[in-house]
Design an enzyme around this catalytic site. Structure first.
Site, PDB file in Angstrom:
ATOM      1  N   ARG A  39      -4.670  17.626   0.951  1.00  0.00           N
ATOM      2  CA  ARG A  39      -4.714  18.185   2.307  1.00  0.00           C
ATOM      3  C   ARG A  39      -4.743  19.707   2.270  1.00  0.00           C
ATOM      4  NH1 ARG A  39      -0.521  14.115   5.474  1.00  0.00           N
ATOM      5  NH2 ARG A  39      -1.914  12.317   5.408  1.00  0.00           N
ATOM      6  N   GLU A  51      -9.980  10.275  -2.047  1.00  0.00           N
ATOM      7  CA  GLU A  51     -10.196   9.061  -1.253  1.00  0.00           C
ATOM      8  C   GLU A  51     -10.575   7.866  -2.126  1.00  0.00           C
ATOM      9  OE1 GLU A  51      -9.268   8.588   1.624  1.00  0.00           O
ATOM     10  OE2 GLU A  51      -8.849  10.658   2.179  1.00  0.00           O
ATOM     11  N   GLN A  56      -7.357   1.178  -1.822  1.00  0.00           N
ATOM     12  CA  GLN A  56      -6.521   0.046  -2.232  1.00  0.00           C
ATOM     13  C   GLN A  56      -5.381   0.462  -3.139  1.00  0.00           C
ATOM     14  OE1 GLN A  56      -7.384  -3.781  -1.488  1.00  0.00           O
ATOM     15  NE2 GLN A  56      -7.330  -2.184   0.049  1.00  0.00           N
ATOM     16  N   THR A  57      -4.965   1.704  -3.016  1.00  0.00           N
ATOM     17  CA  THR A  57      -3.957   2.227  -3.934  1.00  0.00           C
ATOM     18  C   THR A  57      -2.941   3.053  -3.160  1.00  0.00           C
ATOM     19  OG1 THR A  57      -5.660   2.349  -5.647  1.00  0.00           O
ATOM     20  CG2 THR A  57      -3.627   3.563  -6.039  1.00  0.00           C
ATOM     21  N   LEU A  94      -5.228   2.373 -13.437  1.00  0.00           N
ATOM     22  CA  LEU A  94      -5.306   2.507 -11.979  1.00  0.00           C
ATOM     23  C   LEU A  94      -5.912   1.267 -11.321  1.00  0.00           C
ATOM     24  CD1 LEU A  94      -4.596   4.456  -9.740  1.00  0.00           C
ATOM     25  CD2 LEU A  94      -6.813   5.553 -10.024  1.00  0.00           C
ATOM     26  N   TYR A  96      -9.177  -1.613 -10.420  1.00  0.00           N
ATOM     27  CA  TYR A  96     -10.471  -1.540  -9.722  1.00  0.00           C
ATOM     28  C   TYR A  96     -11.412  -0.551 -10.403  1.00  0.00           C
ATOM     29  CZ  TYR A  96      -8.874  -4.387  -5.829  1.00  0.00           C
ATOM     30  OH  TYR A  96      -8.425  -5.412  -5.045  1.00  0.00           O
ATOM     31  N   TYR A 134     -14.833   3.506   5.424  1.00  0.00           N
ATOM     32  CA  TYR A 134     -13.569   4.242   5.424  1.00  0.00           C
ATOM     33  C   TYR A 134     -13.712   5.594   4.736  1.00  0.00           C
ATOM     34  CZ  TYR A 134      -9.139   6.000   4.002  1.00  0.00           C
ATOM     35  OH  TYR A 134      -8.103   6.858   3.795  1.00  0.00           O
ATOM     36  N   ASP A 152      -8.604   1.790   8.347  1.00  0.00           N
ATOM     37  CA  ASP A 152      -8.085   1.045   7.204  1.00  0.00           C
ATOM     38  C   ASP A 152      -6.988   0.114   7.703  1.00  0.00           C
ATOM     39  OD1 ASP A 152      -5.969   2.703   7.745  1.00  0.00           O
ATOM     40  OD2 ASP A 152      -5.532   3.113   5.646  1.00  0.00           O
ATOM     41  N   CYS A 221       3.821   1.368  23.887  1.00  0.00           N
ATOM     42  CA  CYS A 221       3.305   0.425  22.888  1.00  0.00           C
ATOM     43  C   CYS A 221       3.384  -1.007  23.427  1.00  0.00           C
ATOM     44  CB  CYS A 221       4.102   0.547  21.595  1.00  0.00           C
ATOM     45  SG  CYS A 221       3.661  -0.684  20.339  1.00  0.00           S
TER      46      CYS A 221
END
Length: 377
Positions: A39, A51, A56-57, A94, A96, A134, A152, A221
């Site tokens: 960031r 990203e 998935q992590t 890691l 994948y 995504y 996501d 909400c």
DNA sequence: AAGCCGGGGCG
DNA sequence: CGCCCAGGCTT
């Protein structure tokens, strides 16, 4: 479609989104933002790298990999020129691993076809290998300020709860619907912040086990107000099809057969069936006999023949692989009653409830003397 | 539309 | 220890 209390924007270039969700989310984020290294940069290369690592992590798992990868490959050129084996060495652990392969592909592509500059729009980014809806939205918004919402698991969960969206998030149409809702909420001039905010909100506040007591959005909400927090997001239980192997034995002595009622918490509870041995896989008859002491006893002095049977019986969540045998036990053999089993005349068995698999098995073997004229077609 | 790819975290 | 994770690609 947003619920009626959403004040729809009249034109897409409006710069400020006044929806209470957006206002509350951004206010929350300004007090709770996580400090994450990706960031601190506007570099599309570093953002893309982060990203892909985070697909998935979890952040905690991906963070050290991101830092190391950026250190070893500080630019897209350095990654493009690297030996793939070096990249894989750093990706090790890691998971994948096709991500690493696509990462290298895209790095080479960006260098060879784009002069080392990443494409600057969602539509162009999504063409890159390993970049889906995504990741394209993430890069487009974080690096270039394009107002594309990331969608996501966090976003599915948050929007489903807040707006009471009943759509099954596993359904193929869900992404489109949730993206449309998010698109209406994301402010054109604060797209990056909105996307960062919704990720942190999903991770820290509106997590799978949410902290509604401290949530600034709870007053508006839907799930919280309706006390239906656990109802959202709607997600079809994934009924993984389990393979099972049923070995049925039609045990006959004189004019009667051995049956039992299924009583366990399993399929067909309350229905009746022949002697069943379930095996973990397809087995030879000898192996099945070894698995079942009672069966070994029954088979002493008996004649046995294999039967035609439905090979596969498909249920919503199970695949039953079926085989069957006919066992004729000599009349003079004394069989002490097996626990839970009973002898029955075929015409009486006909009156009992049976699974479709068993009915098919019977239909396939009406030639057996024991079934002649006693079973329906 | 459904299956596959991998680790780690969680109840 | 089974379940969950919900991104992108392949079939």
């Amino acid at each position: 479609m947003l619920p009626s209390f959403f004040v729809s924007l009249n034109h897409p270039m409006q710069s400020i989104n006044h929806h209470p969700f957006t206002k509350g989310l951004l206010t929350w984020y300004r007090q709770h933002a996580r400090e994450l290294p990706w960031r601190q940069t506007q570099d599309p290369y570093a953002i893309w790298l982060s990203e892909v690592v985070l697909q998935q992590t979890r952040v905690a798992q991906g963070l050290p990999y991101y830092l190391k990868l950026l250190e070893v490959f500080p630019t897209v050129e350095s990654l493009a020129h690297a030996d793939e084996s070096v990249l894989f060495r750093h990706w090790q652990g890691l998971g994948y691993y096709s991500r690493a392969r696509n990462l290298h592909k895209t790095a080479k592509l960006v260098v060879s076809d784009f002069q080392g500059k990443f494409p600057t729009t969602y539509d162009a980014l999504i063409q890159l290998p390993g970049v889906g809806p995504y990741t394209a939205a993430a890069i487009a918004s974080f690096a270039f300020g394009e107002a594309k919402p990331v969608v996501d698991g966090n976003v599915f969960r948050i929007l489903a709860r807040y707006f009471g969206i009943e759509t099954d998030i596993l359904h193929s149409s869900a992404r489109k619907e949730f993206t449309e809702v998010a698109q209406e909420l994301i402010p054109n001039d604060l797209a990056a912040e909105f996307n960062q905010a919704i990720m942190d909100f999903g991770s820290l506040q509106c997590s799978p086990a949410p902290s509604c007591g401290s949530c600034p959005l709870s007053l508006t909400c839907f799930a919280f107000q309706q006390k239906r927090i656990s109802d959202f997001p709607v997600k079809q239980k994934k009924a993984k099809q389990r393979n099972r192997y049923f070995n049925y034995f039609i045990v006959e002595q004189g004019k009667r057969i051995l049956i039992r009622e299924r009583k366990e918490k399993d399929i067909w509870s309350g229905l009746w069936e022949f002697y069943l041995v379930e095996s973990p896989q397809v087995e030879e008859l000898e192996s099945i006999m070894e698995m079942d002491e009672n069966l070994s006893t029954l088979l002493q002095g008996a004649t046995i023949q294999s039967l035609k049977s439905p090979k596969l019986h498909i249920l919503s969540h199970q695949k039953i692989h079926c085989r069957a045998w006919h066992i004729q036990v000599p009349d003079n053999l004394d069989i002490s009653m097996l626990d839970g089993f009973q002898w029955i005349q075929p015409e009486d068995f006909e009156k009992l409830g049976k699974s479709v698999l068993l009915l098919n098995l019977i239909t396939d073997n009406l030639h057996l003397q024991i079934f002649n004229d006693s079973m329906p077609r």
